[in-house]
Motif scaffolding. Sequence first.
Motif, PDB file in Angstrom:
ATOM      1  N   GLN A 212      30.322  14.524 -36.189  1.00 11.19           N
ATOM      2  CA  GLN A 212      31.132  14.608 -35.487  1.00 11.19           C
ATOM      3  C   GLN A 212      32.661  15.029 -35.867  1.00 11.19           C
ATOM      4  N   MET A 242      25.329  15.753 -29.731  1.00  7.14           N
ATOM      5  CA  MET A 242      26.779  15.043 -29.804  1.00  7.14           C
ATOM      6  C   MET A 242      27.868  16.091 -29.195  1.00  7.14           C
ATOM      7  N   LYS A 244      30.664  16.358 -29.826  1.00  9.43           N
ATOM      8  CA  LYS A 244      31.890  16.971 -30.735  1.00  9.43           C
ATOM      9  C   LYS A 244      31.154  17.389 -31.873  1.00  9.43           C
TER      10      LYS A 244
END
Length: 332
Positions: A212, A242, A244
């Motif tokens: 991330q 995720m 990000k």
Amino acid sequence: MTTFNNFADLAAARIQMADARENTVEAYDGAFIEHTDMAKLSMVDEPMAADMPDADMVRGAVELAIGTIFDVLKDTRMEEFAQQIAWGMVNSFHMTARIVERREDDAAKKLGELVRHFDPSEIYAVELEETQEHCQTLQGCRESLEAMRDHASDVYHVETGRAWTATRGSQVSNNGVTASQVNGRDYLAARAKQKRDRLAPEGPMVVVSGGQEGWHDYEMIWEILDDIKARIPNMVLGTTGMRKGVDRMASSWAQKNGVNTVAFMPDRSHGNRAPFLRNEKLVKLQPVEAIVCEGSGIQSNLAQRLRAAGVPLHVRRLKDQMAQTEQSKMWA
């Protein structure tokens, strides 16, 4: 930047943008239809003669509601909050659609029970008709809410460059215009039941996972995905969920290119083992290709498993990225 002298001009410009989205127009026209002559939203209340809202007016309202937030906050000290506000607005459409979907499921179960236990009485016939009317009314409302959510999600994506992703449940669409984003648990459950429905998108799985932090070179990731899609046009994207970094870059690419996405979130009930068990499940799905980018031991574990399974693998490290640009800063 285009400036407007009053809100009416701004609204008119936004409605023109809504009209220019051909796929969105098609989705609304397919959703905002009456499945029954009468509307029955509850088994308690009597049916009512109520039409669906005008599709063009709803489309304009959604465009205004989401897009205007970005317009009025742009180049002000509050600009950075526009994305968060708009995300919440899209999410409200999604959550409301899910609530209606659960009510629709309950009505469908009752309808199924009535069909299985036939009764020649008039009372049975009335109950069967009302239950079917109730189920169809809720179906129409859900499909309309999903069209509104997909439109709002599209505006969010255009304004931010990022795909809107639901934090709970799957984002699926019946109109075939917007690429689905399916929760990994829903996908695995559908496969386990051998259900060929909207929660089990068909196609070769391409897995993407990455860290991330520190990732900004979305063009590098998109270039690899473009190459894979050119070779595997019916691919389904599987990410590690995720919100990000690399996973988000891949999800945005998928939305832009109409590729269905399955987000495989770790089951936290397994504690620290959760991400590694998720990796094991991913490999068992027999992906045809994978992209793994530098992150933590979780990504290293996934890469090792994929190599052991003989899956063609693209490995990228943070140092492989091009220098950060103004456009790529948004991904950092």
